[in-house]
Design an enzyme around this catalytic site. Structure first.
Site, PDB file in Angstrom:
ATOM      1  CG  ASP A 189       9.895  38.318  73.298  1.00  0.00           C
ATOM      2  OD1 ASP A 189      10.989  38.708  73.744  1.00  0.00           O
ATOM      3  OD2 ASP A 189       8.907  38.123  74.037  1.00  0.00           O
TER       4      ASP A 189
HETATM    5  C1  BGC Z   1      10.536  38.959  77.029  1.00  0.00           C
HETATM    6  C2  BGC Z   1      10.589  40.364  76.486  1.00  0.00           C
HETATM    7  C3  BGC Z   1      11.894  40.996  76.885  1.00  0.00           C
HETATM    8  C4  BGC Z   1      13.024  40.170  76.319  1.00  0.00           C
HETATM    9  C5  BGC Z   1      14.400  40.696  76.663  1.00  0.00           C
HETATM   10  C6  BGC Z   1      11.755  38.148  76.631  1.00  0.00           C
HETATM   11  O1  BGC Z   1      11.826  36.978  77.361  1.00  0.00           O
HETATM   12  O2  BGC Z   1       9.364  38.316  76.620  1.00  0.00           O
HETATM   13  O3  BGC Z   1       9.503  41.100  76.982  1.00  0.00           O
HETATM   14  O4  BGC Z   1      11.950  42.317  76.462  1.00  0.00           O
HETATM   15  O5  BGC Z   1      12.943  38.856  76.859  1.00  0.00           O
HETATM   16  O6  BGC Z   1      14.669  40.553  78.009  1.00  0.00           O
END
Ligand code: BGC
Length: 907
Positions: free
Chosen positions: A709
């Site tokens: 993530d």
């Molecule tokens: C989230 C993800 C997301 C990523 C990109 C993170 O903060 O947990 O689900 O895809 O950001 O935006």
């Protein structure tokens, strides 16, 4: 920057159809719904106009071409509306507009101030209309859970007054929930008998209002079914005790999540059972046949429409397994099927196939004699069919004489800390079980040995240095041969993704990965693109895309064919916009109603979750793109999501929290997975060897790539310690292949990259492990649509040449936190590298962004997470600019950033 081809023509209209199938009718006394031509309705509650399309955060940030609210949806369906009351609401909203906080990440409140109704307003409305619809709206989202208090889980005083006055003056009252997850309904105890109809409309994306209008007006008969149990009070959920901790979240409920808990231990606590939902018509459901042959069961059920409307029904199959040595939930969902539209008096026979092996339970203690294995315990298995988890009939049963092994696995990801978990105790007269507790089995394996014994072999070096990635694509060379020619420095760039808003990929998207540097472009490795997700394409430049309904609504359709078709259209839209994978489906379990991101996820049930995610992935692929299963694993709380340790038994992990992932890997052949922020039993998900290698690769035969993530942290693979972002070698060792994300053009000089070399040199990481992760990333890229696009390259990114002191450079001191305009006066024409100095006080995972516009043309989008208020310098892009005076402006899309200066250096 190219303009974006926005949408696929059929997509919004199709999304409206899917929407109508997820809207869930929970009550409909006296046929109050649908609204007929003879009715006039009074609409109460501001979310008739301020309709919530979705929750907030990365999963809710689609810029839409248009959006239809509930009022417009009703008008489009010719519903007669009390205009005088409508004017009162329009005036109120005018005076008290929608409050989105300061527009920055997670600052929007979870409810909007409601109009304080007076008795007169309601009395008058009742004189002008015969039906009342009351709208209750809520949002929630990333980085900020729901709260138990008023305005989030509970209703506000103004909302309670609204319900009291409306039920006092109207005979026919409909309650609509425009929410991302279930909210408190305990007030129904006092007011329930005066409310005739209850609808969970969820949040339906840009066409949500139209779909709601279609259902309320009777154009479409509702067929949604609850993907979660609605209990009487929040404290009835067994997870309430532990949810919300900032350090350790003990999964004491074990496998007894949602209806698995309620149907086993506490049936009275249920207000609306899992799987429940009504139609405008009535169905007669009867068993046609039950056939059990050689572990395969086929259940045929006749569904006859005995009412006056057409409609669809969902047949659900549950198994009651013998309690055996392990203890089992009273029932578990093992199959379902939605009918086609059935006309009055017509009958459809639904056929559902179930394999008995899917009834197996995971023995993490060895109690059955088969430790670390899926087993079918001896005893009688009852199979039920029905239309929800409460109203069930026996379809058939079979007995297994002797406990049998279904699949021998290895102990993996077991807890390292003792705690007690829930199990069924004695059976009570009611048929329920007493709650008992037992110690959770702890880790017994030697993780270090496991990792060392499974180290991959270094690739045989191919001496042909001229092989390119394109040769691999053209099948002139193998991927292994190609990778064997890459140096550590080249390899380490491939495991580092950059973003957000990378200039080499679709504008305003979450990440670029693959070939981001000239030395990789020379080898013909292209830059692939990943974009949020899950319910539409997010481009923070403001570019528009189609927004679909939220995950919870999709799951409420119980219609996998429809979801697959919807995501095929999404795949087409992604592919048109040059996106190689959507960052979705989000598929964590609805473990507790307060999780802020429940809206992005599907259900409390892993089987329904797995089927929905599989349909997502299959559809995206058919459409020409791919999906990313996220967040692996046990990321079901937003508070302290980087830190809170999900402490759970191996059985709960496997049977509940990663079961859906397993299904989407095995049935959907998923090729991309995103790990979670949180640790699981001590190990950060992003460096969790057992999750990423033992289970995902070795057991499920997963062949895709695994990414972290955004700005995730890793810790030691064997002895969990303090986590940090640059521990990329530990990420690689676990076979989490790709770090997301490093600021644009920052990977080359990052500590992340330096660590890779350092660990390889000191022997704590092998070259073969690095090659293995590069193989995983590149085999994804090889199958991605980017291979059919020309390799985009920023030649001038030979960053070393920029250190030349004599190079002409100028900077614009642009201190700005909101939209701003300035001038750039260039003395020479040339190619310029633009760098930005910026900072953000927001929390570390908060995302903010602004557009950079040169001479009225959008040239880039600048993004950052929270920087702890420290100044960071990021390379934005390179661009040709003629000499002279140019206008330069910043357009803040998601505030929170402070732009300090922009520097233009001629290269
Ligand atoms: C989230 C993800 C997301 C990523 C990109 C993170 O903060 O947990 O689900 O895809 O950001 O935006």
């Amino acid at each position: 920057m190219n303009d974006v081809k926005t949408t696929i023509d059929r997509f919004p209209a199709f999304s409206r159809i899917v929407n109508t199938e997820g809207i869930t009718l929970l009550k409909n006394n006296n046929n109050t719904l649908p609204i007929t031509n003879n009715d006039t309705v009074s609409l109460f509650g501001r979310s008739q106009i301020n309709y919530y399309r979705s929750g907030t955060g990365s999963g809710g940030a689609v810029n839409v071409l248009y959006s239809i609210n509930a009022l417009e949806g009703l008008q489009n369906n010719d519903v007669k509306i009390n205009q005088e009351l409508l004017q009162i609401y329009l005036d109120f909203i005018n005076k008290q507009p929608f409050n989105n906080g300061d527009g920055s990440w997670a600052s929007e409140p979870w409810h909007q101030q409601e109009l304080l109704l007076t008795e007169n307003i309601v009395k008058n409305a009742a004189l002008q209309s015969n039906k009342a619809i009351v709208f209750l709206g809520r949002t929630a989202g990333e980085d900020n859970d729901n709260h138990e208090n008023e305005g989030s889980f509970k209703l506000t005083k103004e909302e309670m007054i609204m319900i009291e006055l409306v039920t006092k003056h109207f005979d026919q009252v409909v309650l609509i929930y425009n929410v991302g997850n279930i909210i408190d309904m305990s007030y129904l105890e006092d007011h329930g008998d005066k409310i005739d109809s209850i609808v969970y409309a969820w949040q339906g994306g840009m066409e949500g209002g139209n779909a709601l209008g279609d259902v309320l007006s009777g154009k479409v008969s509702p067929s949604g079914k609850l993907p979660d149990t609605i209990a009487k009070t929040i404290s009835d959920y067994p997870t309430s005790k532990n949810f919300g901790s900032e350090t350790k979240n003990y999964y004491e409920e074990d496998i007894y999540v949602g209806y698995r808990y309620f149907e086993t231990f506490n049936r009275d606590a249920v207000l609306f059972p899992f799987g429940y939902g009504l139609s405008y018509t009535t169905f007669d459901v009867a068993l046609n046949s039950f056939n059990y042959t050689d572990k395969n069961i086929v259940i045929d059920v006749d569904v006859k429409n005995i009412g006056n409307y057409n409609g669809k029904e969902v047949i659900q199959i549950y198994v009651e397994s013998p309690q055996g040595k392990l203890g089992k939930p009273y029932i578990e969902l093992k199959g379902f099927k939605k009918t086609n539209i059935i006309e009055p008096n017509e009958l459809e026979t639904v056929s559902i196939h179930v394999n008995v092996d899917e009834f197996a339970s995971y023995d993490d203690s060895g109690a059955t004699g088969f430790k670390s294995a899926y087993v079918l315990e001896a005893g009688t298995y009852n199979i039920y069919y029905g239309v929800n988890s409460r109203e069930l009939n026996v379809a058939g049963s079979f007995t297994i004489d002797k406990t049998t092994l279904v699949e021998q696995l290895q102990e993996a990801a077991a807890p390292i800390e003792s705690f007690k978990r829930m199990i069924p105790g004695d059976r009570l007269q009611t048929g329920e079980y007493e709650i008992a507790y037992q110690d959770v089995p702890l880790r017994t394996i030697d993780l270090e040995k496991r990792i060392n014994n499974n180290l991959p072999k270094e690739l045989n070096k191919n001496n042909n240095k001229d092989i390119t990635f394109k040769d691999v694509f053209d099948q002139k060379a193998s991927l292994q041969d190609f990778i064997s020619t890459l140096s550590i420095d080249e390899l380490s760039l491939i495991v580092l993704g950059e973003g957000m808003s990378h200039p080499l990929v679709a504008p305003g998207t979450a990440a670029a990965f693959g070939g981001l540097y000239p030395e990789l472009h020379k080898l013909k490795i292209p830059a692939a693109c990943a974009a949020d997700g899950p319910s539409g394409l997010r481009m923070d430049t403001g570019h528009k895309a189609t927004q679909m309904p939220i995950g919870t609504l999709l799951a409420s359709t119980w219609n996998t064919d429809l979801i697959e078709e919807l995501y095929t259209l999404e795949g087409e839209e992604l592919s048109l916009n040059e996106v190689d994978t959507l960052l979705g489906p989000g598929m964590n379990i609805h473990r507790h109603p307060l999780c802020g991101r429940n809206f992005e996820y599907f259900s409390e049930d892993p089987y329904l979750t797995g089927k929905m995610a599989t349909a997502n992935v299959l559809g995206l692929r058919k459409g020409g793109s791919e999906g990313t299963l996220k967040h692996y694993a046990a990321n079901d709380q937003e508070k302290a999501r980087n830190d809170v340790d999900s402490i759970l038994s191996e059985r709960a992990l496997r049977e509940i929290h990663i079961k859906g992932f397993e299904m989407a890997v095995k049935e959907g052949k998923a090729r991309s997975v995103m790990t979670a922020y949180n640790p699981v039993n001590g190990h950060q998900s992003a460096s969790h060897y057992d999750l990423c290698t033992t289970i995902l690769r070795n057991e499920w035969n997963y062949e895709g790539m695994v990414m972290t993530d955004w700005w995730a942290r890793m810790n030691h693979n064997v002895t969990p310690d303090q986590s940090s972002r640059d521990r990329v070698p530990e990420m690689i060792r676990s076979q989490n292949d790709l770090y997301m994300v490093i600021p644009n053009f920052g990977a080359a000089d990052s500590p992340h990259r330096k660590n890779v070399r350092k660990y390889i040199e000191n022997g704590s990481l092998t070259l073969a492990e690095l090659q293995r992760s590069v193989y995983n990333v590149l085999s994804f890229v090889l199958q991605a649509p980017v291979m059919n696009r020309p390799v985009k390259t920023l030649e001038i990114l030979d960053l070393k040449s920029n250190t030349d002191e004599s190079a002409y450079s100028t900077s614009v001191n642009f201190y700005a936190t909101a939209d701003a305009k300035g001038w750039l006066n260039l003395e020479e024409s040339g190619t310029f590298l633009i760098e930005v100095a910026m900072r953000s006080k927001l929390s570390e995972l908060a995302q903010s962004s602004c557009n950079l516009v040169l001479n009225e043309e959008l040239i880039s989008n600048i993004q950052s997470n929270g920087t702890n208020n420290e100044v960071v310098i990021e390379k934005v892009m390179t661009i040709d600019i003629p000499k002279g005076v140019h206008t330069l402006s910043l357009g803040f899309k998601k505030p929170g950033l402070e732009i300090l200066s922009l520097k233009f250096t001629k290269i």
